[in-house]
Structure formats: structure tokens, C-alpha cells
Motif scaffolding. Structure first.
Motif, PDB file in Angstrom:
ATOM      1  N   ASN A 210       0.857  -1.317  -0.034  1.00 13.73           N
ATOM      2  CA  ASN A 210      -0.124   0.005  -0.058  1.00 13.73           C
ATOM      3  C   ASN A 210       0.907   1.227   0.146  1.00 13.73           C
ATOM      4  OD1 ASN A 210      -2.353   1.713   0.275  1.00 13.73           O
ATOM      5  ND2 ASN A 210      -1.914   1.474   2.752  1.00 13.73           N
ATOM      6  N   ILE A 211       0.885   2.068  -1.193  1.00 15.95           N
ATOM      7  CA  ILE A 211       1.869   3.084  -1.320  1.00 15.95           C
ATOM      8  C   ILE A 211       0.940   4.246  -1.383  1.00 15.95           C
ATOM      9  CG2 ILE A 211       3.672   4.006  -2.673  1.00 15.95           C
ATOM     10  CD1 ILE A 211       4.302   1.123  -3.814  1.00 15.95           C
ATOM     11  N   ILE A 212       1.555   5.349  -0.700  1.00 15.57           N
ATOM     12  CA  ILE A 212       0.821   6.453  -0.774  1.00 15.57           C
ATOM     13  C   ILE A 212       1.952   7.628  -0.878  1.00 15.57           C
ATOM     14  CG2 ILE A 212      -0.665   8.461   0.261  1.00 15.57           C
ATOM     15  CD1 ILE A 212      -2.018   6.252   1.667  1.00 15.57           C
ATOM     16  N   LEU A 213       1.947   8.296  -1.736  1.00 18.34           N
ATOM     17  CA  LEU A 213       3.094   9.606  -2.022  1.00 18.34           C
ATOM     18  C   LEU A 213       2.391  10.771  -1.720  1.00 18.34           C
ATOM     19  CD1 LEU A 213       4.963   8.455  -5.320  1.00 18.34           C
ATOM     20  CD2 LEU A 213       5.461   7.868  -2.915  1.00 18.34           C
TER      21      LEU A 213
ATOM     22  N   ILE B 166       7.480   6.403 -12.003  1.00 14.52           N
ATOM     23  CA  ILE B 166       8.189   5.037 -12.088  1.00 14.52           C
ATOM     24  C   ILE B 166       7.225   3.956 -11.629  1.00 14.52           C
ATOM     25  CG2 ILE B 166      10.017   3.929 -10.819  1.00 14.52           C
ATOM     26  CD1 ILE B 166      11.568   6.604 -10.732  1.00 14.52           C
ATOM     27  N   LEU B 167       6.536   4.261 -10.553  1.00 14.73           N
ATOM     28  CA  LEU B 167       5.673   3.272 -10.139  1.00 14.73           C
ATOM     29  C   LEU B 167       4.434   2.817 -11.139  1.00 14.73           C
ATOM     30  CD1 LEU B 167       4.899   4.529  -6.637  1.00 14.73           C
ATOM     31  CD2 LEU B 167       6.368   2.550  -7.281  1.00 14.73           C
ATOM     32  N   THR B 168       4.061   3.856 -12.038  1.00 20.29           N
ATOM     33  CA  THR B 168       3.115   3.754 -12.986  1.00 20.29           C
ATOM     34  C   THR B 168       3.722   2.930 -14.256  1.00 20.29           C
ATOM     35  OG1 THR B 168       1.746   5.718 -12.492  1.00 20.29           O
ATOM     36  CG2 THR B 168       1.381   4.824 -14.802  1.00 20.29           C
ATOM     37  N   GLU B 169       4.843   3.148 -14.527  1.00 25.13           N
ATOM     38  CA  GLU B 169       5.450   2.399 -15.712  1.00 25.13           C
ATOM     39  C   GLU B 169       5.605   1.070 -15.102  1.00 25.13           C
ATOM     40  OE1 GLU B 169       9.160   4.574 -16.537  1.00 25.13           O
ATOM     41  OE2 GLU B 169       8.108   6.200 -17.217  1.00 25.13           O
ATOM     42  N   LYS B 170       5.717   0.882 -13.777  1.00 23.68           N
ATOM     43  CA  LYS B 170       5.993  -0.787 -13.400  1.00 23.68           C
ATOM     44  C   LYS B 170       4.601  -1.229 -12.851  1.00 23.68           C
ATOM     45  CE  LYS B 170       9.389  -1.777 -10.854  1.00 23.68           C
ATOM     46  NZ  LYS B 170      10.317  -2.663 -11.845  1.00 23.68           N
ATOM     47  N   ASN B 171       3.640  -0.681 -13.550  1.00 24.11           N
ATOM     48  CA  ASN B 171       2.151  -1.229 -13.079  1.00 24.11           C
ATOM     49  C   ASN B 171       2.047  -1.368 -11.620  1.00 24.11           C
ATOM     50  OD1 ASN B 171       0.973  -0.936 -15.658  1.00 24.11           O
ATOM     51  ND2 ASN B 171       2.052  -2.765 -16.181  1.00 24.11           N
ATOM     52  N   ILE B 172       2.708  -0.687 -10.649  1.00 25.12           N
ATOM     53  CA  ILE B 172       2.701  -0.894  -9.243  1.00 25.12           C
ATOM     54  C   ILE B 172       1.393   0.090  -8.900  1.00 25.12           C
ATOM     55  CG2 ILE B 172       3.611  -0.412  -7.178  1.00 25.12           C
ATOM     56  CD1 ILE B 172       6.262  -1.360  -8.502  1.00 25.12           C
ATOM     57  N   ASN B 173       0.473  -0.357  -8.069  1.00 24.54           N
ATOM     58  CA  ASN B 173      -0.621   0.488  -7.764  1.00 24.54           C
ATOM     59  C   ASN B 173      -0.125   1.326  -6.601  1.00 24.54           C
ATOM     60  OD1 ASN B 173      -3.294   1.312  -7.600  1.00 24.54           O
ATOM     61  ND2 ASN B 173      -3.445   0.068  -5.742  1.00 24.54           N
ATOM     62  N   HIS B 174      -0.651   2.592  -6.592  1.00 23.48           N
ATOM     63  CA  HIS B 174      -0.283   3.515  -5.466  1.00 23.48           C
ATOM     64  C   HIS B 174      -1.165   4.825  -5.626  1.00 23.48           C
ATOM     65  CE1 HIS B 174       1.706   5.340  -9.199  1.00 23.48           C
ATOM     66  NE2 HIS B 174       1.892   6.409  -8.554  1.00 23.48           N
ATOM     67  N   TRP B 175      -1.062   5.658  -4.834  1.00 24.02           N
ATOM     68  CA  TRP B 175      -1.759   6.913  -4.766  1.00 24.02           C
ATOM     69  C   TRP B 175      -1.059   8.228  -4.566  1.00 24.02           C
ATOM     70  CZ3 TRP B 175      -4.848   8.858   0.175  1.00 24.02           C
ATOM     71  CH2 TRP B 175      -5.537  10.272  -0.196  1.00 24.02           C
ATOM     72  N   LEU B 176      -0.884   8.888  -5.513  1.00 23.00           N
ATOM     73  CA  LEU B 176      -0.189  10.191  -5.619  1.00 23.00           C
ATOM     74  C   LEU B 176      -1.058  11.218  -5.256  1.00 23.00           C
ATOM     75  CD1 LEU B 176       2.353  11.978  -6.165  1.00 23.00           C
ATOM     76  CD2 LEU B 176       1.391  12.284  -8.749  1.00 23.00           C
ATOM     77  N   ASP B 177      -0.865  11.814  -3.949  1.00 25.54           N
ATOM     78  CA  ASP B 177      -1.927  12.704  -3.155  1.00 25.54           C
ATOM     79  C   ASP B 177      -1.498  13.891  -3.334  1.00 25.54           C
ATOM     80  OD1 ASP B 177      -3.883  13.918  -1.813  1.00 25.54           O
ATOM     81  OD2 ASP B 177      -3.111  12.854   0.229  1.00 25.54           O
ATOM     82  N   ILE B 178      -1.993  14.955  -4.167  1.00 26.63           N
ATOM     83  CA  ILE B 178      -1.475  16.273  -4.370  1.00 26.63           C
ATOM     84  C   ILE B 178      -2.505  17.089  -3.659  1.00 26.63           C
ATOM     85  CG2 ILE B 178      -0.609  18.155  -5.743  1.00 26.63           C
ATOM     86  CD1 ILE B 178       0.273  15.869  -7.900  1.00 26.63           C
ATOM     87  N   ARG B 179      -2.253  17.481  -2.590  1.00 25.63           N
ATOM     88  CA  ARG B 179      -3.112  18.548  -1.763  1.00 25.63           C
ATOM     89  C   ARG B 179      -2.998  20.172  -2.191  1.00 25.63           C
ATOM     90  NH1 ARG B 179      -5.064  15.845   3.161  1.00 25.63           N
ATOM     91  NH2 ARG B 179      -4.707  13.559   2.703  1.00 25.63           N
TER      92      ARG B 179
ATOM     93  N   SER C 105      -5.536   5.614   8.337  1.00 27.78           N
ATOM     94  CA  SER C 105      -6.705   4.940   8.213  1.00 27.78           C
ATOM     95  C   SER C 105      -6.700   3.996   7.162  1.00 27.78           C
ATOM     96  CB  SER C 105      -7.855   5.859   7.773  1.00 27.78           C
ATOM     97  OG  SER C 105      -7.583   6.366   6.681  1.00 27.78           O
ATOM     98  N   THR C 106      -5.519   3.906   6.160  1.00 22.81           N
ATOM     99  CA  THR C 106      -5.827   2.941   4.998  1.00 22.81           C
ATOM    100  C   THR C 106      -5.343   1.552   5.482  1.00 22.81           C
ATOM    101  OG1 THR C 106      -3.849   3.493   3.989  1.00 22.81           O
ATOM    102  CG2 THR C 106      -5.605   4.739   3.285  1.00 22.81           C
ATOM    103  N   ILE C 107      -4.494   1.425   6.582  1.00 26.60           N
ATOM    104  CA  ILE C 107      -4.113   0.148   7.085  1.00 26.60           C
ATOM    105  C   ILE C 107      -5.288  -0.663   7.517  1.00 26.60           C
ATOM    106  CG2 ILE C 107      -2.708  -0.970   8.879  1.00 26.60           C
ATOM    107  CD1 ILE C 107      -1.176   1.529   9.248  1.00 26.60           C
ATOM    108  N   LYS C 108      -5.194  -1.992   6.859  1.00 27.02           N
ATOM    109  CA  LYS C 108      -6.010  -2.922   7.104  1.00 27.02           C
ATOM    110  C   LYS C 108      -5.816  -4.147   7.739  1.00 27.02           C
ATOM    111  CE  LYS C 108      -8.940  -0.590   4.436  1.00 27.02           C
ATOM    112  NZ  LYS C 108      -9.927   0.218   5.182  1.00 27.02           N
TER     113      LYS C 108
END
Length: 235
Positions: free
Chosen positions: A179-182, A200-213, A232-235
């Protein structure tokens, strides 16, 4: 919120390290300080208070260790090879000492790692190098290319502690299970580093959330909004 102080001698670093631990149970979260920050910095600046509910409810146990920034990347008095070597020993300390300690105490098979600003580098480097030990990565205003600290020098210790370099070629299976959040923000001086890491993560098809506030700077107020959201995203 329970708080414990620990001091131990690291055989990997041959140094005494200090750490605060918050909570008595829950998912283990290793939370790094910002540039040259000490083990108590995240408490002093209110980041721990922002997630008090998660600690009190027994959902997370947060480990706040020292770093060795002033003996590694930020030590301009030693050669870049020595900066990188010292950091490689710090990474070995995390692998051999701290992460197993946190997993043993909590009975959980992986850790979460997190950090603001340069703490985000520490967290991302550890998570991407050792995904078999990490279930969650949360960075807030992080930067992920360490070459700005190496004065043009380059060797294997730098490569293997520079996520922008080693991650594109890594095929460790657990990278795709993390679970990756940037976390970054509109006026964050490190926003471009986060966008590049997201690419880089997108090119590797690694799911993540780029959170730009929006409307936020590279500073503690937005990080104190991000951190409880991310936990809160920890399951």
C-alpha cells in the motif's frame, strides 16, 4: 497514549541510538524524522498527537528512531563514498535490528514505514529496497533522489540507496502488494520528486496513490492532515 523511551547500542553502526515508541499494540509503524531531526521531533511538532486516536485504539504502535543524517548524506566533511557507506550501515540496522524488533513486539509479519520531508526518503528507500518487510509506505513531502548529496560521485552504495535509480529495475514481487501513498502538495518544493516517483511506479504497474493537496506548503500543518488519513488505510 503510552510512551516509551529506548536507548540501545547498534552493532551495525557501533553507535548508541535513541527512540520513542507510542502505543502498546497494533500495526507497527516506523516513523522517521525530517532532515537531521532527532527521535523526538515527530512528537515535538505534533505529528504524533495528530494520530493519537489510532494509538489509543490499539490500531498502530509507532516507532520513532534516530537517523544518522549528520554522519551520512548531510556530512560534507567526509567523502561521498563514506556518506553512502554509513547510510548502508543504517539501512542494515533497520533490517537486522529495528524492523524485527517492531514485528516481534506486535506479532505482525511486516511493518509500515512513514516520514515527512527527508523522513520520506528514509521510508521510501527502506520500503522499496526491502518490500518483503513492508506492507505500507506513507511519504509526506518526500524526495527520492539522493544524488543531490553526492557531489557527482557515484558507486553501488549510492545506487542501492537511491530509489529513483534502483526501483525501475527491481522485480521483487512484494512491491506489487504494498500500500503506497506519496503525499505532496501544490506548493511543496518536493512535488516534482513525487510526480517522478509516481511515474516510475506507474511504468511498473505498481498500484499507488499520488496525493497532491491544494493550497498547501512543504510544512507540518499539511503533514498533520495527511498522516491520520494515511493510517486509516491500514487494514
Amino acid at each position: 497514549m503510552t510512551e516509551q523511551y529506548h536507548r540501545w547500542h547498534s552493532p551495525n553502526l557501533n553507535l548508541d541510538l535513541e527512540m520513542l515508541v507510542f502505543g502498546d499494540r497494533g500495526f507497527p509503524v516506523i516513523l522517521f524524522p525530517t532532515t537531521k531531526g532527532r527521535y523526538h521531533q515527530n512528537k515535538d511538532f505534533g505529528l504524533i498527537e495528530s494520530v493519537k486516536w489510532f494509538v489509543d485504539e490499539g490500531l498502530v504502535k509507532i516507532y520513532c528512531p534516530d537517523t544518522i543524517d549528520d554522519r551520512s548524506w548531510y556530512d560534507k566533511g567526509i567523502h561521498p563514498a563514506d556518506r553512502a557507506r554509513n547510510y548502508a550501515w543504517y539501512d542494515k540496522m533497520l533490517v537486522d535490528e529495528l524492523a524485527p524488533w517492531a514485528m516481534h513486539e506486535t506479532g505482525v509479519g511486516k511493518v509500515a514505514v512513514a516520514g515527512c520531508s527527508f523522513g520520506g526518503y528514509h521510508a521510501a528507500n527502506f520500503a522499496f529496497k526491502h518490500p518483503e518487510m513492508v506492507a505500507h509506505l506513507f511519504t509526506m513531502g518526500g524526495a527520492f533522489d539522493i544524488k543531490m548529496f553526492t557531489d557527482g560521485f557515484y558507486n553501488d552504495d549510492i545506487f542501492y540507496n537511491n530509489p529513483a535509480d534502483f526501483l525501475p529495475g527491481s522485480n521483487k514481487p512484494d512491491l506489487w502488494n504494498m500500500n503506497i501513498i506519496l503525499g505532496t502538495s501544490e506548493h511543496d518544493m518536493c512535488k516534482d520528486y513525487n510526480i517522478r516517483m509516481s511515474n516510475i511506479l506507474t511504468e511498473k504497474n505498481i498500484n499507488h496513490w499520488l496525493d497532491i493537496r491544494p493550497f498547501a506548503d512543504h510544512d507540518w500543518p499539511i503533514w498533520k492532515e495527511m498522516f491520520p488519513h494515511y493510517l486509516s488505510t491500514i487494514k
